[in-house]
Design an enzyme around this catalytic site. Structure first.
Site, short mmCIF file in Angstrom:
data_model
loop_
_atom_site.label_atom_id
_atom_site.label_comp_id
_atom_site.label_asym_id
_atom_site.label_seq_id
_atom_site.Cartn_x
_atom_site.Cartn_y
_atom_site.Cartn_z
N TYR A 1 -4.33 1.82 15.77
CA TYR A 1 -3.07 1.77 16.52
C TYR A 1 -3.26 1.60 18.02
O TYR A 1 -2.48 0.93 18.67
CB TYR A 1 -2.26 3.07 16.31
N GLU B 1 -3.58 0.04 8.15
CA GLU B 1 -2.41 0.42 8.95
C GLU B 1 -2.56 -0.11 10.37
O GLU B 1 -3.65 -0.06 10.95
CB GLU B 1 -2.25 1.95 9.06
N ARG C 1 0.86 -1.18 0.00
CA ARG C 1 0.00 0.00 0.00
C ARG C 1 0.89 1.23 0.00
O ARG C 1 1.68 1.44 0.92
CB ARG C 1 -0.90 0.00 1.24
N ASN D 1 -7.42 2.02 9.82
CA ASN D 1 -6.13 2.26 10.47
C ASN D 1 -6.35 2.21 11.97
O ASN D 1 -7.13 3.00 12.51
CB ASN D 1 -5.57 3.63 10.09
N HIS E 1 -2.89 10.96 0.55
CA HIS E 1 -2.36 10.78 1.91
C HIS E 1 -1.76 12.11 2.37
O HIS E 1 -0.56 12.23 2.60
CB HIS E 1 -1.34 9.64 1.95
N GLU F 1 -7.47 8.71 6.20
CA GLU F 1 -7.76 9.36 7.48
C GLU F 1 -8.24 10.80 7.39
O GLU F 1 -7.56 11.72 7.83
CB GLU F 1 -6.51 9.32 8.36
#
Ligand code: GBH
Length: 504
Positions: free
Chosen positions: A336, A403, A103, A334, A148, A193
């Site tokens: 985290y 991600e 990606r 994504n 991005h 995002e």
């Protein structure tokens, strides 16, 4: 076989057959056949070559050059990991890892130096064509993010994402991308995002350095949603409804856990989820479309209270709502870390702002293990919860984790990263196997160390270390690279790596 497998094989035929040979039957900790592993990067964070080969200036070039003091150690992405020149080396690393897909994002200003499609930079097109060809030659599927965060500066000079015309300018850019790369590229992500670049970019410290999360951030979000809907419609129309490719959007979704079991905290956590992910997920992934009702209600009420003649959250028209609703083949997620939510102490004070509108206090538990980023604590169970929340809230959409990763300091011995990947993948396996969440791919962020936005090069997310002192930005495999490679090749979590503990 069902829809799931059809989509998987459409996403990339190559690994579907490769895969079956590798599935270890004995171990319990294995991903389903066809599950894909990849790694990610983004143009501004790795490419460098900011002003060569016809590339135009983007908002991160301008911002880091005009305000070096705002970025850690006055750093910028002028050279970064030099992937513009080292791309063959990067494909070599991908091969070494044995991942199914890569990606990466396309730099808008490299393709269209002014942002507009009247002038196409052939050298920029060739760079991505060569990269894509080399990936395909090595049976690695390209997964392309169109945006991005590196907006062409001339478009920012017209107001950037706060300008309603941006939806059409993005459509023009997407048309150029489809004209040049559709075919070899079977998986597209419109935006990375929007919460980050609208909230932190137009209402915070990130480029372009907007001033108001209570106005600009909402305008940005509004136009991004409109742009996404238009591009989805275009993609479907181009392919005449028979497309083998997939298109979606990537949203950053942490888990928000209620701070206590009280009714107030539960409600606050749900409000935060609706503001932080529902803002973009509800219009696209819910059955009814449009902004989340709680967002509409709270921002309308706040705006009235602040004496504005109209809500600071713009209205989507019925046509826009229809066009945006269902505009996805998959949700890019994504993820985290995890936060705690409770009602904000003083939700009625101050300037109009997103935080004030939301009215939720967001914290983390100090005893959750840390990365070297201020915001990233290791909370694997939150991964399983967010996946279940998405399943329940949006009728179990197909998900690709686009991600997930951890930042650490320099050095190639990174057992903490191994431990992070292991614990998050276990949580993901539970979500897939026990909870029946429909996740068909996982992407580690990142392939290599890169420019971590406002934190410069101080936070390293790479499976490969980049030596920023060397002219070629030499890449060296970390322990985590060999660990992740083992997973990508077997689809199973190896037992022998279990047992690292994360300490500060
Ligand atoms: C992703 O954002 C990005 O897509 C990627 O480019 C980036 O390199 C990667 O994560 C690692 O950070 O400093 O307390 O204000 C993840 C979501 C949103 C996390 C903004 C950091 C800033 C928190 N990011 N957030 S703070």
């Amino acid at each position: 076989m069902g829809e799931f497998w059809k989509i998987v094989s459409a996403f990339c035929v190559c690994w579907y057959s490769v895969n079956a040979a590798h599935v270890a039957e004995k171990s319990g900790a294995c991903f389903p056949p066809g599950f894909a592993f990849g790694v990610a990067t983004a143009s501004y964070q790795v490419e460098g070559a900011w002003n060569v080969s016809g590339k135009g200036e983007n908002i991160w070039d301008r911002y880091t050059h005009e305000h070096p003091e705002r970025v850690f150690d006055h750093q910028n992405g002028d050279v970064a990991a030099d992937s513009y020149h080292q791309w063959k080396e990067d494909v070599g690393l991908l091969k070494q890892l044995g991942v199914n897909f890569y990606r990466f994002s396309i730099s808008w200003s490299r393709i269209l130096p002014t942002g507009f499609s009247n002038e196409i930079n052939e050298e920029g097109v060739k760079y991505y064509q060569d990269l894509i060809t080399e990936l395909k030659r090595n049976h690695i599927a390209p997964v392309v993010t169109m945006y991005h965060w590196d907006l062409p500066q001339p478009l920012q000079d017209l107001g950037g994402w706060t300008n309603p015309m941006m939806a059409d300018y993005f459509l023009d850019y997407a048309t150029v991308l489809f004209d040049n790369f559709d075919g070899p590229v079977k998986m597209w992500i419109t935006f990375n995002e929007p919460l980050s670049f609208c909230h932190d970019g137009y209402g915070g410290d990130d480029a372009p350095g907007g001033r108001s999360s209570g106005f600009e951030a909402y305008l940005c979000g509004h136009n991004v949603l409109r742009a996404h809907g238009k591009v989805y419609t275009l993609y479907r129309a181009r392919k005449n409804g028979t497309s083998k490719g997939l298109i979606g959007i990537t949203l950053d979704m942490s888990w928000i856990e209620p701070e206590t079991t009280s009714k107030e905290d539960k409600q606050a956590a749900e409000t935060a989820r609706q503001f932080m992910f529902g803002w973009f997920a509800h219009p696209i992934f819910s059955a009814e479309g449009d902004y989340p009702p709680i967002m509409r209600k709270r921002i309308d009420a706040k705006s009235r209270h602040q004496n504005f003649a109209r809500s600071r959250l713009p209205h989507l028209t019925p046509d826009e709502i229809r066009n945006i609703r269902g505009s996805f083949d998959f949700l890019g997620l994504n993820h985290y870390t995890t936060y705690l939510g409770s009602p904000a102490d003083n939700p009625d004070s101050g300037e109009p702002s997103f935080a004030d509108d939301m009215g939720v206090r967001i914290t983390q538990k100090p005893d959750w293990p840390r990365s070297n980023s201020t915001w990233l604590r290791v909370v694997p169970w939150g991964f399983r919860r967010i996946l279940n929340w998405i399943k329940k809230t949006y009728n179990n959409p197909q998900i690709v984790v686009t991600e997930n990763g951890i930042s650490l300091g320099p050095g190639v011995h990174d057992p903490k990263r191994v431990n992070y990947i292991e614990s998050y993948l276990r949580a993901l396996l539970d979500a897939i196997l026990k909870d029946k969440c429909r996740v068909f791919g996982y992407t580690y962020w990142s392939l290599i160390d890169n420019f971590e936005w406002m934190r410069g090069y101080s936070e390293r997310f790479g499976l490969y270390e980049v030596d920023y002192e060397s002219p070629n930005r030499t890449r060296t495999a970390r322990l985590s690279a060999s660990y992740y490679s083992q997973i990508a090749n077997t689809r199973c979590l190896p037992d022998n790596y279990v047992g690292y503990t994360i300490t500060d």
